[in-house]
Design a protein around this motif. Structure first.
Motif, mmCIF file in Angstrom:
data_model
loop_
_atom_site.group_PDB
_atom_site.id
_atom_site.type_symbol
_atom_site.label_atom_id
_atom_site.label_comp_id
_atom_site.label_asym_id
_atom_site.label_seq_id
_atom_site.Cartn_x
_atom_site.Cartn_y
_atom_site.Cartn_z
ATOM 1 N N ALA A 119 -15.115 57.745 -32.859
ATOM 2 C CA ALA A 119 -14.641 58.864 -33.681
ATOM 3 C C ALA A 119 -14.820 58.558 -35.165
ATOM 4 O O ALA A 119 -15.244 59.415 -35.944
ATOM 5 C CB ALA A 119 -13.174 59.157 -33.364
ATOM 6 N N ASP A 120 -14.506 57.323 -35.558
ATOM 7 C CA ASP A 120 -14.678 56.937 -36.962
ATOM 8 C C ASP A 120 -16.145 57.036 -37.381
ATOM 9 O O ASP A 120 -16.463 57.504 -38.480
ATOM 10 C CB ASP A 120 -14.176 55.510 -37.180
ATOM 11 C CG ASP A 120 -12.653 55.398 -37.074
ATOM 12 O OD1 ASP A 120 -11.970 56.442 -37.191
ATOM 13 O OD2 ASP A 120 -12.157 54.272 -36.859
ATOM 14 N N ALA A 175 -9.559 60.962 -29.589
ATOM 15 C CA ALA A 175 -9.657 59.995 -30.692
ATOM 16 C C ALA A 175 -9.778 60.701 -32.044
ATOM 17 O O ALA A 175 -9.221 60.238 -33.045
ATOM 18 C CB ALA A 175 -10.843 59.071 -30.465
ATOM 19 N N LEU A 176 -10.495 61.809 -32.087
ATOM 20 C CA LEU A 176 -10.620 62.570 -33.323
ATOM 21 C C LEU A 176 -9.276 63.160 -33.735
ATOM 22 O O LEU A 176 -8.929 63.183 -34.925
ATOM 23 C CB LEU A 176 -11.652 63.685 -33.160
ATOM 24 C CG LEU A 176 -13.112 63.252 -33.150
ATOM 25 C CD1 LEU A 176 -14.009 64.384 -32.661
ATOM 26 C CD2 LEU A 176 -13.554 62.798 -34.543
ATOM 27 N N LEU A 193 -13.408 61.299 -26.888
ATOM 28 C CA LEU A 193 -13.783 61.460 -28.287
ATOM 29 C C LEU A 193 -12.905 62.520 -28.951
ATOM 30 O O LEU A 193 -12.468 62.361 -30.098
ATOM 31 C CB LEU A 193 -15.253 61.842 -28.387
ATOM 32 C CG LEU A 193 -15.796 62.115 -29.799
ATOM 33 C CD1 LEU A 193 -15.566 60.940 -30.729
ATOM 34 C CD2 LEU A 193 -17.275 62.481 -29.740
ATOM 35 N N THR A 194 -12.628 63.600 -28.234
ATOM 36 C CA THR A 194 -11.763 64.648 -28.772
ATOM 37 C C THR A 194 -10.368 64.112 -29.055
ATOM 38 O O THR A 194 -9.786 64.364 -30.124
ATOM 39 C CB THR A 194 -11.678 65.832 -27.786
ATOM 40 O OG1 THR A 194 -12.988 66.337 -27.544
ATOM 41 C CG2 THR A 194 -10.798 66.937 -28.336
ATOM 42 N N VAL A 239 -16.070 69.425 -29.832
ATOM 43 C CA VAL A 239 -16.902 68.514 -29.054
ATOM 44 C C VAL A 239 -17.311 69.227 -27.768
ATOM 45 O O VAL A 239 -16.465 69.771 -27.056
ATOM 46 C CB VAL A 239 -16.141 67.220 -28.711
ATOM 47 C CG1 VAL A 239 -17.025 66.272 -27.895
ATOM 48 C CG2 VAL A 239 -15.665 66.528 -29.982
ATOM 49 N N ALA A 257 -9.242 68.811 -33.429
ATOM 50 C CA ALA A 257 -10.427 68.821 -32.571
ATOM 51 C C ALA A 257 -10.117 69.493 -31.242
ATOM 52 O O ALA A 257 -8.990 69.445 -30.739
ATOM 53 C CB ALA A 257 -10.930 67.399 -32.330
ATOM 54 N N GLN A 265 -7.964 64.808 -37.150
ATOM 55 C CA GLN A 265 -8.812 65.989 -37.080
ATOM 56 C C GLN A 265 -8.279 66.972 -36.036
ATOM 57 O O GLN A 265 -7.883 66.578 -34.945
ATOM 58 C CB GLN A 265 -10.245 65.590 -36.702
ATOM 59 C CG GLN A 265 -10.907 64.644 -37.677
ATOM 60 C CD GLN A 265 -11.181 65.309 -39.004
ATOM 61 O OE1 GLN A 265 -11.840 66.342 -39.076
ATOM 62 N NE2 GLN A 265 -10.688 64.703 -40.075
ATOM 63 N N TYR A 307 -13.368 54.164 -28.255
ATOM 64 C CA TYR A 307 -13.445 55.598 -28.542
ATOM 65 C C TYR A 307 -12.951 55.894 -29.956
ATOM 66 O O TYR A 307 -13.465 56.800 -30.627
ATOM 67 C CB TYR A 307 -12.645 56.397 -27.521
ATOM 68 C CG TYR A 307 -13.312 56.496 -26.178
ATOM 69 C CD1 TYR A 307 -14.568 57.082 -26.045
ATOM 70 C CD2 TYR A 307 -12.696 55.994 -25.020
ATOM 71 C CE1 TYR A 307 -15.193 57.165 -24.808
ATOM 72 C CE2 TYR A 307 -13.309 56.081 -23.783
ATOM 73 C CZ TYR A 307 -14.560 56.657 -23.677
ATOM 74 O OH TYR A 307 -15.182 56.733 -22.454
#
Length: 314
Positions: free
Chosen positions: A259-260, A24-25, A21-22, A153, A32, A30, A255
């Motif tokens: 994130a979206d 993907a952000l 997730l990090t 995250v 992140a 972002q 993922y």
């Protein structure tokens, strides 16, 4: 800075979820970082990093927050060729409704974060230090991180997530599970405990979903709507984070969608039915009006809250 905690039972895939997730952000533009609050250091183990200092040390005033961070460079050249080849072959054979995705990652713009690097913050050295963290001191340490990052995250790790002072400070909590009934039960218990402590649960992230997995059965067991679904596949830990190592894989795409969804979240609870998270801003026992799926009606939806909103008095 927004702070999101990844909770759930042991073996549900919390660490892989938090790490991917990090990534993907960061790919979504972002800045992140991931906080490895797990006492076993699962993110650190997965990435092969070591910490000379931890966030716990920073909270105690022994070091600066920067010293508790490691910037881990990701490299496709370092991936085991055998694992990568086997994974790609498995994806080519297993053509289900999950199997779709782009083959290459578009180059980032100059003002976007480097997706080939993941900032990792070390958590605490032991559970006693973790649970005895002074909330005010923690707020200052997190404030320092907020100067550098848009999103943090948190891999909440083993033990009840609701006991963690970081989870208490979170803007939202993701309950990670697999289709396995025991894992669903653990995710439900963790999500409910977090809600009782005042945390907002976004919903469930369903890991290792097969083509035949009934998403509705899983969400019924967890008591939360599906916030993200990650397909089962043949990747090995050596390929993590798959969102970076194999950007065209179905898991990487999932993922990215997670994130979206996180960036689009409007602050409403993802728990289903009358829950502790939906019982606020009213008389004891009263429920916030919902649209039938556990989410608030638009007129009732408010700020996502969390630590920084409380810190600023908003």
């Amino acid at each position: 800075m927004e702070l999101y905690a990844v909770a759930g039972g042991q073996g549900a895939g919390k660490t892989a979820t938090a790490l991917n997730l990090t990534v993907a952000l960061r790919e979504a533009g972002q800045y992140a970082a991931v906080l490895d609050a797990d006492l076993g250091g699962n993110v650190a183990s997965l990435l092969g990093v070591e910490f000379e200092a931890t966030l716990g040390d920073a909270v105690a005033g022994e070091v600066g927050v920067r010293e508790a961070m490691v910037e881990r460079e990701l490299s496709a050249d370092a991936l085991p060729e055998g694992d990568l080849e086997a994974y790609r072959e498995a994806l080519a054979v297993d053509r289900t409704q999950f199997r779709a995705g782009a083959d290459e990652r578009p180059p980032p713009a100059e003002d976007e974060p480097d997706v080939g690097m993941v900032p990792v913050v070390g958590g605490w050295r032991d559970r006693e230090d973790h649970l005895s963290t002074d909330p005010e001191a923690l707020s200052y340490a997190l404030g320092d991180l907020a100067m550098a990052y848009d999103v943090l995250v948190v891999d909440a790790g083993s033990g009840p997530a609701a006991e963690s002072p970081v989870v208490e400070a979170a803007d939202g909590v993701l309950a990670v599970t697999t289709p396995d009934p025991e894992t669903c039960e653990a995710a439900e218990a963790d999500a409910t405990a977090c809600a009782r402590e005042g945390a907002r649960v976004l919903g469930a992230v369903i890991n290792r979903a097969e083509e035949t997995t009934s998403i509705s059965e899983v969400t019924d067991r967890v008591g939360a709507k599906a916030f993200g679904v990650i397909p089962a596949d043949a990747r090995t830990p050596a390929l993590e984070p798959v969102a970076y190592s194999v950007p065209g894989s179905p898991a990487a795409g999932a993922y990215g969608r997670l994130a979206d969804a996180l960036l689009d979240w409007d602050g409403t609870s993802g728990l289903l039915g009358p829950t502790p998270a939906n019982q606020r801003d009213g008389p004891a026992g009263s429920d916030v009006a919902t649209d039938g799926d556990g989410s608030e009606r638009e007129e009732d939806a408010g700020d996502s809250g969390g630590f920084f909103s409380r810190l600023l008095g908003r």
